[in-house]
Scaffold this active site. Structure first.
Site, PDB file in Angstrom:
ATOM      1  CD  GLU A  63      -0.769 -32.152 -32.347  1.00 17.68           C
ATOM      2  OE1 GLU A  63      -1.873 -31.638 -32.657  1.00 17.68           O
ATOM      3  OE2 GLU A  63      -0.592 -32.762 -31.284  1.00 17.68           O
ATOM      4  CD  GLU A  70      -8.284 -31.800 -34.033  1.00 15.76           C
ATOM      5  OE1 GLU A  70      -7.861 -30.635 -34.236  1.00 15.76           O
ATOM      6  OE2 GLU A  70      -8.242 -32.351 -32.921  1.00 15.76           O
TER       7      GLU A  70
END
Length: 121
Positions: A63, A70
């Site tokens: 994550e 991102e």
């Protein structure tokens, strides 16, 4: 040595930023806490704790890496770009694979113990 210790500060700053700003990271943290509580309540064995710890670390690392990917993608490609979208999708896929592995491992460890409790009652 000062530089080495400062590096830990940067790492904890990254963790704090993820926890403050990323819903998915917080969801995974809650799942980790539930797993630890469940393991404690069910008195799982040492080798099972290793698997639970590995799964928690794997999912949280995936994550964090996905979030970093991102952020970096948004930095270098602020407007829509099909290839940038593929990069983000693949990062998310890595998290899904890690989470599915953790789910299966958790089921293998916890389900027999939970079923035993249900049948004993």
């Amino acid at each position: 040595m000062k530089k080495f210790i400062r590096g830990f500060g940067y790492a904890f700053s990254g963790l704090a930023h993820a926890a403050k700003t990323q819903l998915n990271f917080r969801v995974h943290l809650v799942a980790a806490l539930i797993s630890v509580y469940t393991g404690y309540a069910l008195h799982i064995a040492a080798n099972e704790w290793l698997w639970i710890g590995f799964c928690i670390a794997l999912v949280l690392m995936a994550e964090l890496l996905n979030t970093a990917l991102e952020f970096l993608t948004d930095l270098v490609s602020p407007e829509y770009n099909k290839m940038a979208g593929h990069v983000k999708d693949m990062g998310a896929a890595a998290v899904v694979i890690a989470a599915l592995f953790a789910l299966v491992a958790g089921a293998v460890i916890f389900l027999p113990k939970i079923l035993l409790l249900i049948h004993a009652a």
